[in-house]
Design an enzyme around this catalytic site. Structure first.
Site, mmCIF file in Angstrom:
data_model
loop_
_atom_site.group_PDB
_atom_site.id
_atom_site.type_symbol
_atom_site.label_atom_id
_atom_site.label_comp_id
_atom_site.label_asym_id
_atom_site.label_seq_id
_atom_site.Cartn_x
_atom_site.Cartn_y
_atom_site.Cartn_z
ATOM 1 N N TYR A 1 13.504 32.518 4.665
ATOM 2 C CA TYR A 1 12.090 33.361 4.756
ATOM 3 C C TYR A 1 12.134 33.426 6.327
ATOM 4 O O TYR A 1 12.530 32.878 7.294
ATOM 5 C CB TYR A 1 10.927 32.302 4.730
ATOM 6 C CG TYR A 1 10.520 32.016 3.277
ATOM 7 C CD1 TYR A 1 10.180 33.231 2.495
ATOM 8 C CD2 TYR A 1 10.926 30.922 2.849
ATOM 9 C CE1 TYR A 1 9.814 32.952 1.101
ATOM 10 C CE2 TYR A 1 10.364 30.462 1.418
ATOM 11 C CZ TYR A 1 9.945 31.739 0.498
ATOM 12 O OH TYR A 1 9.375 31.448 -0.729
ATOM 13 N N LYS B 1 0.829 -1.185 -0.116
ATOM 14 C CA LYS B 1 0.214 0.002 0.069
ATOM 15 C C LYS B 1 1.006 1.138 -0.047
ATOM 16 O O LYS B 1 2.009 1.111 0.349
ATOM 17 C CB LYS B 1 -0.889 -0.143 1.205
ATOM 18 C CG LYS B 1 -0.169 0.144 2.506
ATOM 19 C CD LYS B 1 -0.976 -0.335 3.577
ATOM 20 C CE LYS B 1 -0.213 -0.282 5.019
ATOM 21 N NZ LYS B 1 -0.945 -1.008 6.053
#
Ligand code: PLP
Length: 817
Positions: free
Chosen positions: A712, A489
């Site tokens: 930032y 999965k």
């Protein structure tokens, strides 16, 4: 031809079997242990070795593949194959080794034996490159250095060879003697002595003593005193000894090593004079391996000038096949570095296990094999292509072109790589799996460049051998008959889709499981034929589930009823999920009566398996609860069993349950994260191999002054100034923002460096103050040293999340050897 050959009767005489069933006098050219990789079935002798799995179980398969000569130790197989020659012996492995030893003794060639903790294969391959102009060399293929690999290698010695180069590897005591008996080296090389495999020995000294047994009769021994634990020279093996050292006086005493432009310039003292050489590599391991080769050349009598001239030309050794995406939906298997028939067989095997495209194409250069005429060689290759179901051959080179008539499939031939490149547009590659296999001098990297997609600077490398090794690790823990469901999965926990499924199918896992129908459909479209369970089968996808033969997990009455009312089939396999404590999905005990009534009223579905999921199998603190869950599960499975009049598979164990709760295996286990190299239930992950390595590169390097900020929000500061490197990975690639501001670390040239400032969407910055780094340098985000477990710890999550977060934008490249 000058080849030594043995008939099956000769071999019987050498092995002195308990019983010999002789049908004809086959000539034996090859010894094989894997029923799948057979190049020359008529001339091959199959050894039914019993390792983790009993080789006798593969006899039928071997017979089916055309083999008619067997060595076995289980008498019950003696008369099962009427037209086969069968030797019954008491120990199949010993017989294999005995045969190799006998063959070794028939040939009086110079033999170099190599052992040590690291570098054996590289030193072997490099010595081959360095000495191939004077000698006709036989060497171990790949890293065949074990109790099985060595005899298979030594068997290949024939009368044409003038030099043998074999590696020997041991993992515990008492193993070297048999390897030494087979190799019988006249020249011995000890590469080094590290911590690797130390667990099989009580001390370093014991390990060294064992390794040195290889050289007990050697004429010449090449070593570094730093790896012989202060052993007096007289106690070392070899009539003549040749030492090299970075630390002390030695025959080749290294004075200094200076990196220049990705290479290393080395000066040393030899016979009282200063000499020099250039190793065309930058990493530390290559420098050491290069020095070992340098010492060997000098010890063999080459002049310092000759040695330098040859060492400069060393090329990287790559024995790994690379699977990656190509143009027009093609898959590319890149093996553009070597071409001999044994490596071709391995590469074709890997090509054969790819099911994602209807067509398999091989681009092959001339092959160079000593002692075989072109006709014999290309006939063998033609047979191999047929066996491995290759649909199209593109041959490059005069020899293969001259042998065109031997191939019975779609073919195109070119005289040279240049001619191929010029005709490239007309070859129309599309939706096929292409193996690119060429001898070095054909420069097939030019072809790879044309057909493979460019891999970006951030890649996740997936080691398929490690994955297969992890599967084997868990398989060895299972009681006989217990089946395996592999959890693939979430893109196989981030590692890939059909690439992983193909391998699991090849290794005969019983079931695959995915979370959503789409994932199952993708696997079916990629040619995966084995049963696939879908854990969240949404009703809107029932149509697709049936069309693609996927098997739904049924976790409540509602979904059971809607599935039954949807389907037209009879006995459609479904899997019942029982809730024993997770409280997520699944039937609980009060539901069982109605469940059984509903099942009794229909023949549309059939219960293939009943299962439950453990909530804390990795933790000792939850062992009581695990026991309770297993108990509840078997009780409820018994109730279901009484209600149905047929058998079904029961399963509850996930990865950590396999390692920690052996009595919970029942009929099947479901392995998830363990396959991908992590198991919280093991101490320090012992026994598992790292499967995924995430790498990126430096885009720019900048000097930062003390008052400047980085990134930032001005969050990054280097109070004393310094150097930062910007690298091409950000949170959109799956590198969480939580790693910012020094929380996360990456590896550059073996050094851990922290992040600086916040993690951006596509980039982040690292503090590389004091390091010698430049644009384009490789940066490791996680690997076997900086593990996903460490990363998970840094940001307070679990390794599962680190792996599955790596975004699909990051290209995966698969390695297989
Ligand atoms: C994911 C999953 C597993 C595998 O768990 P691991 O801990 O990764 O081995 C097993 N069973 C079910 C139902 C799962 O969803």
């Amino acid at each position: 031809m000058n080849n030594t050959y043995y008939t099956i009767s000769d071999i019987a005489e050498i092995l002195n079997p308990i019983s010999f069933k002789k049908e004809n006098d086959s000539v034996i050219r090859k010894l094989v242990i894997d029923s799948r990789t057979v190049i020359d079935p008529d001339g091959s002798l199959f050894f039914a070795l019993s390792g983790k799995r009993d080789g006798h179980g593969y006899l039928a398969d071997a017979y089916h593949n055309g083999l008619r000569n067997f060595v076995i130790s289980d008498a019950s197989y003696l008369d099962q194959y009427p037209d086969a020659n069968v030797l019954l012996v008491s120990d199949v492995l010993l017989s294999l080794q005995l045969l190799a030893k006998y063959n070794r003794e028939q040939h009086h060639l110079k033999v170099i034996g190599i052992t040590g903790s690291n570098g054996k294969t590289i030193v072997k391959e490099w010595l081959y490159q360095l000495l191939a102009s004077e000698f006709n060399i036989i060497r171990s293929p790949k890293s065949f250095n074990s109790q099985i690999g060595v005899p298979l290698s030594v068997w290949e010695i024939d009368a044409d060879h003038t030099l043998g180069i074999f590696e020997a590897g041991i993992s515990k005591g008492e193993e070297m003697e048999s390897l030494g008996d087979m190799i019988q080296p006249s020249i011995g090389i000890l590469t080094n002595l590290g911590e690797a495999h130390a667990e099989g020995f009580s001390s370093q000294k014991e390990k060294l003593d064992e390794k040195l047994k290889l050289f007990k009769d050697a004429e010449l021994f090449i070593y570094a005193p730093e790896y012989t634990l202060g052993m007096p020279k007289n106690d070392l093996p070899g009539q003549v000894k040749f030492s090299w050292s970075l630390k002390e006086q030695a025959d080749l005493q290294i004075l200094f090593i200076e990196p220049i432009d990705g290479r290393n310039y080395i000066r040393a003292k030899f016979k009282g004079a200063e000499i020099e050489c250039l190793i065309p590599f930058s990493d530390k391991a290559s420098v050491e391996n290069g020095i070992i080769c340098w010492a060997t050349l000098l010890a063999l009598g080459y002049t310092p000038e000759q040695a330098d001239e040859r060492l400069e030309k060393l090329t990287r050794v790559s024995m790994r096949l690379e699977l990656k995406n190509g143009i027009n939906q093609c898959s590319i298997i890149d093996d553009s570095y070597s071409a001999d028939i044994s490596s071709l067989a391995i590469a074709l095997d890997f090509l054969n296990l790819q099911n994602q495209h209807p067509k398999r194409t091989l681009i092959l250069s001339d092959i160079f094999e000593t002692g075989k005429s072109n006709e014999v060689l290309y006939l063998e290759i033609a047979a191999l292509l047929k066996q491995k179901e290759v649909n199209r051959l593109i041959g490059v080179g005069p020899n293969i072109t001259a042998s065109a008539s031997l191939f019975n499939l779609e073919t195109t031939f070119f005289d040279s790589t240049q001619a191929f490149v010029e005709s490239f547009p007309a070859l129309h590659f599309s939706n096929e799996t292409i193996l690119v296999k060429g001898a070095r001098k054909f420069e097939f990297e030019r072809i790879s460049k044309l057909i493979a997609q460019k891999v970006h600077d951030t890649v996740m490398e997936v080691d398929l051998n490690a994955l297969a090794g992890n599967l084997q690790f868990y398989r060895a823990k299972l009681q006989p008959g217990v089946k395996i469901m592999a959890m693939v999965k979430a893109f196989s926990y981030g590692s890939g889709s059909f690439e992983i499924a193909n391998l699991l199918q090849y290794h005969k896992v019983d079931y695959l499981a995915v979370a959503y129908t789409d994932e199952g459909i993708a696997l079916r479209k990629a040619g995966i034929k084995m049963p696939i369970m879908v854990m969240s089968p949404e009703p809107s996808a029932f149509d697709a589930i049936v069309r693609f033969k996927l098997e739904p997990e049924i976790y409540n009455l509602e979904i059971l009823r809607s599935f039954i009312s949807f389907i037209q089939e009879v006995n459609y396999p479904v899997h019942l999920k029982i809730d024993t404590g997770m409280h997520r999905l699944g039937f609980e005990e009060p539901d069982l009566t109605e469940l059984l009534n509903t099942l009794a009223e229909t023949d549309k579905v059939k219960v293939a398996s009943v299962f439950s999921h453990l909530v804390g199998s990795e933790e000792g603190a939850h062992d009581e609860f695990t026991k309770y869950q297993v108990h509840r599960f078997t009780d409820m499975a018994d109730i279901i069993s009484k209600g149905l009049n047929y058998k079904f598979i029961r399963h509850i164990s996930n990865t950590s349950a396999i390692s920690r709760h052996p009595d919970a295996q029942l009929d099947m286990v479901r392995i998830g994260i363990g396959l991908y190299g992590f198991d919280a239930g093991l101490k320090a992950n012992k026994g598992l191999q790292t499967v995924a390595v995430l790498k990126t590169t430096i885009t720019q390097v900048k000097d930062i002054k003390p008052n400047e900020t980085v990134g930032y929000g001005r969050r990054g500061l280097l109070p004393e100034g310094g150097t930062i490197a910007t690298v091409k990975i950000g949170y959109a690639d799956g590198y969480s923002r939580a790693f910012g501001n020094g929380v996360g670390r990456m590896l550059i040239k073996g050094k851990m460096v922290p992040t600086v400032g916040v993690i951006c969407m596509d980039m982040c910055m690292l503090d590389v103050t004091g390091l010698d780094v430049k644009t384009g340098d490789e940066v490791v985000v996680f690997n076997s040293e900086l593990t996903i477990a460490t990363l998970a710890e840094q940001i307070g999550t679990i390794p599962y999340e680190i792996l599955t977060n790596v975004s699909q934008r990051v290209k995966r490249v698969y390695f297989y050897e």
